[in-house]
Scaffold this active site. Structure first.
Site, PDB file in Angstrom:
ATOM      1  N   GLY A  62       0.825  -1.193   0.000  1.00 13.42           N
ATOM      2  CA  GLY A  62       0.000   0.000   0.000  1.00 13.42           C
ATOM      3  C   GLY A  62       0.863   1.248   0.000  1.00 13.42           C
ATOM      4  N   GLY A 111       0.613  -5.013   0.905  1.00 11.52           N
ATOM      5  CA  GLY A 111      -0.674  -4.986   0.224  1.00 11.52           C
ATOM      6  C   GLY A 111      -0.710  -5.792  -1.052  1.00 11.52           C
ATOM      7  N   GLU A 134       6.562  -5.241   7.568  1.00  7.29           N
ATOM      8  CA  GLU A 134       5.820  -4.163   8.225  1.00  7.29           C
ATOM      9  C   GLU A 134       6.378  -3.745   9.579  1.00  7.29           C
ATOM     10  OE1 GLU A 134       3.219  -5.904   5.139  1.00  7.29           O
ATOM     11  OE2 GLU A 134       4.503  -6.734   6.682  1.00  7.29           O
ATOM     12  N   ASP A 142      -0.416  -7.560   7.785  1.00  4.51           N
ATOM     13  CA  ASP A 142      -1.879  -7.454   7.780  1.00  4.51           C
ATOM     14  C   ASP A 142      -2.428  -7.900   6.435  1.00  4.51           C
ATOM     15  OD1 ASP A 142      -0.700  -5.334   6.497  1.00  4.51           O
ATOM     16  OD2 ASP A 142      -2.105  -3.825   7.207  1.00  4.51           O
TER      17      ASP A 142
END
Length: 375
Positions: A62, A111, A134, A142
Site C-alpha cells: 500500500g 498490500g 511491516e 496485515d
C-alpha cells in the site's frame, strides 16, 4: 491510468500500472479494482480474470507515505477508509466466484500479498521477491497475513512475519505461497494460451490448471534457504513469546554461522518491539480464525495504530525509514519486555470512537484456498 484493463473474449486482465512506484496501491487504485472485479464476478461472459503488474513489481504494498501524510495532517479517518476499502477488495478476491490467476513476476510485499495470496492460481518466476516487512516501520503483517502466514508449514509464518525475511519464487512454491513456478520468458505464451478459456461455456478449473502446468518449470530449493532449515525455525518460532523466540535464535547463532539466523536476529532487534508482539499475537490468533475474522481483527489493530492508542511507532517508523530515511527510528517502548499484555489487548479491541465502525464484509462463502508445500 494506474489500473489498466484488457478484455479478450471471456478473459479479463487487470494490470497494476504504477511501475515507477513499484505499483504501490493508492486509494484510487483500490476503488477502481473493487469496481472492476465486482463487475467481472457477476458477468456471465467472463470466464477467467488475470491479475498482474507492469514493471519490476507486482505490487510492493500500500501507499504508506500517503497514509502517513494524511494521518499526520489530522485525517486519520481517511487512512481508516483507505484500509477498509483495501480489506474489502482482498476479501472479494479471496472469495471470488471466477477463477483468478495472479502473476507475481517481481516484488510482492504487504498490500500486494493481500491482493494475491488467496488467488486460486499464484504464479511466480525467477524474478519474484516476497516479504512482509511491516514491523520495520511500526506496523504488522496485515491484509490477511494473519490467515495466510498462519497456514504455512510449521511455524514458517511466524518466521516470515517476525523477521521480514525475503523469499524468492522457488521458496514461495516450496512453502505453499505460490502454486506454480514459470520462467518469466514464458509468461506471454501462458497468457496467450489462457485465452482459450474465454470460449468455454463454464469456468473450467481443470482446463486452466492443465494449461498452466504445460509451462511449469521444475525447480529445486537451494541448500542455504531458510526453508530448508524448517526444523530450526519450528524449534525457535514455536516459543510462546517474542522474547523467547529471540533468545532461542541467539542460542542457535552462538553455535552456527548461518546468514539467515543472523539476519533474523538483526531484524528483530531493529524492528518496533510493539509491532513484533502485535505480529506474533495476530498470526497466532489467525491460526484459529476464518479469513473474515482475521481481516476484522487486523482492521481493529490498524485503526489503533493510526490513532496512536499505545504509541507513535508507525509515525516514527515511517518518518525514519521513508521520509527522513535516517533508518534510526526511536521506538516507544524501546524494549520487548516493556510492551505489556494490556497494551496488546487494547489494540485488538474495538475502537472507542463515536465515528468509528467495525469492518463489515459482505456475506459470501469463503473460497480461499489452502496453502500447501509444492516441493
Amino acid at each position: 491510468m494506474k489500473v489498466l484493463v484488457e478484455e479478450n473474449a471471456g478473459v479479463r486482465k487487470v494490470i497494476l500500472n504504477r511501475p515507477k512506484k513499484l505499483n504501490s496501491l493508492t486509494y484510487e487504485m483500490i476503488v477502481e479494482m473493487l469496481k472492476k472485479f465486482k463487475v467481472y464476478e457477476n458477468d456471465p461472459m467472463v470466464k477467467l480474470v488475470i491479475l498482474k503488474g507492469n514493471g519490476r513489481a507486482f505490487s510492493a504494498g500500500g501507499d504508506v507515505l500517503a497514509v502517513y501524510n494524511f494521518t499526520t495532517a489530522g485525517h486519520w479517518s481517511f487512512a481508516a477508509s483507505f484500509y477498509r476499502k483495501q480489506l474489502t477488495l482482498d476479501y472479494l478476491l479471496a472469495t471470488y466466484k471466477k477463477p483468478l490467476v495472479s502473476i507475481l513476476n517481481g516484488i510482492v510485499m504487504g498490500g500486494g500479498a493481500g491482493l494475491s495470496m488467496h488467488s486460486r492460481f499464484r504464479i511466480v518466476t525467477e524474478n519474484t521477491l516476497f516479504a512482509m516487512p511491516e514491523a520495520s516501520i511500526g506496523l504488522f503483517p496485515d491484509v490477511g497475513a494473519s490467515h495466510f502466514l498462519s497456514r504455512l508449514p510449521g511455524f514458517f509464518g511466524e518466521y516470515l512475519g517476525l523477521t521480514g525475511a525475503r523469499l524468492v519464487g522457488t521458496e514461495m512454491l516450496a512453502c505453499g505461497l505460490a502454486t506454480h513456478f514459470i520462467l518469466a520468458k514464458d509468461l506471454v505464451s501462458l497468457e496467450n494460451a489462457l485465452r482459450v478459456v474465454g470460449s468455454l461455456d463454464v469456468s473450467d478449473i481443470s482446463t486452466i490448471s492443465d494449461i498452466i502446468v504445460r509451462f511449469v518449470h521444475k525447480v529445486h530449493i537451494k541448500q542455504d534457504s531458510a526453508y530448508s532449515r524448517l526444523d530450526i525455525i519450528n524449534e525457535c518460532f514455536s516459543r510462546e513469546t517474542v522474547e523467547e523466540i529471540l533468545l532461542s535464535l541467539e542460542n542457535f547463532s552462538a553455535n552456527r554461522e548461518e546468514k539467515w539466523i543472523i539476519k533474523a536476529i538483526n531484524y528483530m532487534k531493529s524492528a518496533s518491539p510493539t509491532s513484533l508482539k502485535l505480529s506474533l499475537r495476530s498470526i497466532r490468533k489467525g491460526r484459529i480464525q476464518k479469513l473474515e475474522q482475521c481481516l476484522i481483527h487486523e482492521f481493529n489493530v490498524f485503526c489503533h495504530i493510526l490513532r496512536r492508542t499505545v504509541n507513535d511507532d508507525f509515525f516514527e517508523g515511517s518518518r525514519s525509514m521513508l521520509v527522513d530515511k535516517n533508518k534510526n527510528p526511536q521506538w516507544q517502548p524501546s524494549k520487548l519486555e516493556l510492551v505489556t499484555e494490556e497494551m496488546l489487548t487494547k489494540c485488538f479491541d474495538k475502537v472507542d470512537d463515536d465515528d468509528w465502525e467495525s469492518l463489515q464484509l459482505p456475506a459470501k462463502s469463503n473460497q480461499s484456498f489452502i496453502l500447501e508445500s509444492k516441493l
